[in-house]
Design a protein around this motif. Sequence first.
Motif, PDB file in Angstrom:
ATOM      1  N   ASP A 128     -30.796 -16.311 -10.737  1.00 56.84           N
ATOM      2  CA  ASP A 128     -29.729 -15.389 -10.325  1.00 56.84           C
ATOM      3  C   ASP A 128     -30.063 -13.936 -10.635  1.00 56.84           C
ATOM      4  O   ASP A 128     -29.649 -13.027  -9.902  1.00 56.84           O
ATOM      5  N   ASP A 129     -30.789 -13.683 -11.714  1.00 52.95           N
ATOM      6  CA  ASP A 129     -31.130 -12.308 -12.081  1.00 52.95           C
ATOM      7  C   ASP A 129     -31.959 -11.640 -10.980  1.00 52.95           C
ATOM      8  O   ASP A 129     -31.692 -10.492 -10.597  1.00 52.95           O
ATOM      9  N   LEU A 130     -32.969 -12.349 -10.493  1.00 57.27           N
ATOM     10  CA  LEU A 130     -33.806 -11.781  -9.438  1.00 57.27           C
ATOM     11  C   LEU A 130     -33.053 -11.712  -8.118  1.00 57.27           C
ATOM     12  O   LEU A 130     -33.179 -10.732  -7.370  1.00 57.27           O
ATOM     13  N   LEU A 131     -32.258 -12.724  -7.824  1.00 56.95           N
ATOM     14  CA  LEU A 131     -31.481 -12.697  -6.586  1.00 56.95           C
ATOM     15  C   LEU A 131     -30.532 -11.505  -6.565  1.00 56.95           C
ATOM     16  O   LEU A 131     -30.390 -10.827  -5.544  1.00 56.95           O
ATOM     17  N   ASN A 132     -29.911 -11.236  -7.698  1.00 61.71           N
ATOM     18  CA  ASN A 132     -29.001 -10.084  -7.763  1.00 61.71           C
ATOM     19  C   ASN A 132     -29.746  -8.772  -7.567  1.00 61.71           C
ATOM     20  O   ASN A 132     -29.228  -7.839  -6.935  1.00 61.71           O
ATOM     21  N   LEU A 133     -30.959  -8.682  -8.099  1.00 61.77           N
ATOM     22  CA  LEU A 133     -31.773  -7.477  -7.898  1.00 61.77           C
ATOM     23  C   LEU A 133     -32.123  -7.313  -6.424  1.00 61.77           C
ATOM     24  O   LEU A 133     -31.964  -6.222  -5.850  1.00 61.77           O
ATOM     25  N   ALA A 134     -32.593  -8.390  -5.813  1.00 64.29           N
ATOM     26  CA  ALA A 134     -33.005  -8.311  -4.407  1.00 64.29           C
ATOM     27  C   ALA A 134     -31.821  -8.047  -3.478  1.00 64.29           C
ATOM     28  O   ALA A 134     -32.004  -7.506  -2.377  1.00 64.29           O
ATOM     29  N   ALA A 135     -30.629  -8.423  -3.900  1.00 65.39           N
ATOM     30  CA  ALA A 135     -29.443  -8.242  -3.057  1.00 65.39           C
ATOM     31  C   ALA A 135     -28.900  -6.815  -3.077  1.00 65.39           C
ATOM     32  O   ALA A 135     -28.022  -6.484  -2.273  1.00 65.39           O
ATOM     33  N   ARG A 136     -29.420  -5.961  -3.959  1.00 68.37           N
ATOM     34  CA  ARG A 136     -28.951  -4.584  -4.001  1.00 68.37           C
ATOM     35  C   ARG A 136     -29.275  -3.876  -2.685  1.00 68.37           C
ATOM     36  O   ARG A 136     -30.310  -4.135  -2.069  1.00 68.37           O
ATOM     37  N   PRO A 137     -28.423  -2.966  -2.247  1.00 70.02           N
ATOM     38  CA  PRO A 137     -28.655  -2.283  -0.969  1.00 70.02           C
ATOM     39  C   PRO A 137     -30.017  -1.612  -0.878  1.00 70.02           C
ATOM     40  O   PRO A 137     -30.640  -1.604   0.195  1.00 70.02           O
ATOM     41  N   GLU A 138     -30.501  -1.050  -1.982  1.00 68.80           N
ATOM     42  CA  GLU A 138     -31.787  -0.348  -1.928  1.00 68.80           C
ATOM     43  C   GLU A 138     -32.972  -1.301  -1.758  1.00 68.80           C
ATOM     44  O   GLU A 138     -34.087  -0.862  -1.463  1.00 68.80           O
ATOM     45  N   HIS A 139     -32.735  -2.608  -1.915  1.00 69.85           N
ATOM     46  CA  HIS A 139     -33.802  -3.586  -1.753  1.00 69.85           C
ATOM     47  C   HIS A 139     -33.538  -4.503  -0.559  1.00 69.85           C
ATOM     48  O   HIS A 139     -33.970  -5.658  -0.537  1.00 69.85           O
ATOM     49  N   SER A 140     -32.880  -3.983   0.447  1.00 71.66           N
ATOM     50  CA  SER A 140     -32.489  -4.806   1.596  1.00 71.66           C
ATOM     51  C   SER A 140     -33.678  -5.286   2.416  1.00 71.66           C
ATOM     52  O   SER A 140     -33.540  -6.192   3.243  1.00 71.66           O
TER      53      SER A 140
END
Length: 312
Positions: A128-140
């Motif tokens: 979940d930690d990485l998924l939350n990072l990747a889900a940020r708008p700047e990492h779309s």
Amino acid sequence: MTKLDAAEAFRGAENVVRIIGHRGARGILPENSMIGFEFALNTGINLLEFDVVMTADFVPVITHNHRLHAPTFREPSGLFISKEQPISELTLDEVLQFDIGRIDGTTTYGQRFKDQAQIDGIHVPKLDDLLNLAARPEHSNTFLMLEIKSDPQRSCDMQYRKRLVKEVVDAVRVAKLADRTLLHSFDWKLLNLCQQYAPDFPTSFLTHLNPPETLEGEDSSHSVAPDFTGLSAQIPQLIKDAGGRVWCPYFDEVTKNMVTAAQDLGLVVAVWTVNEADDIIRMLDIGVDAIVTDYPGRVQRLIADAGMRPNI
């Protein structure tokens, strides 16, 4: 620009070769760590490869081996561990007590990564930690090559294997990253389970035809992989027939003809794990789509020197 799907994001093009950060950027930062993933993303690497196993309380976590890893796991006392316990027998809280920010330079494994930074206070991430990072708008524009680790000790435990796939896939769906995630494994039977449970996720098939009997510090995948004796030339067609979208072979086992044959079938060819300059250049020459590497910056530089680009 047309939005790429999770397989096409790894496909190259004319003068374009994709770069995939292996376990983040293992050559220079602690492997499978949030600091490593963040570093890769901040340096323009939008394709991340990483490994997922499951704790005793059914939480998917990001680490390569099925057991605690002696060269990189330290006790709260600061000493590297002496006992490699199975992660499947430890709860999430128990796993999180270990620090993974340093590497033991006295081990054969540690000696492979002489440039890796030594940082305190780094812990095994939850998926979940990485998924939350990747889900940020700047990492779309970030895409994930998620390797589900197949435990040889549980290869016949169908209930466990189905639970592992379910927990991983459901976490990705909750994060709304199903369209940006590949499911990736050496275990082709596990990939078949992935296809049954999540047919909308592209699958990526790993191969290593001649693995060493042991590679210190690394779990072997040989026992869970298919037997390719006499079938090596047919692997691209076997992957195509199995519903795969990506072939991820060991870099030293592919030729230009094999790459071309796979691409003619519509497969993406992403080679692993390529770290030395001469090997990187050879992969560029034979036309692979993507390079998995512990040193993303090194590949960036060599791609630029060749007049090519890592992104479309």
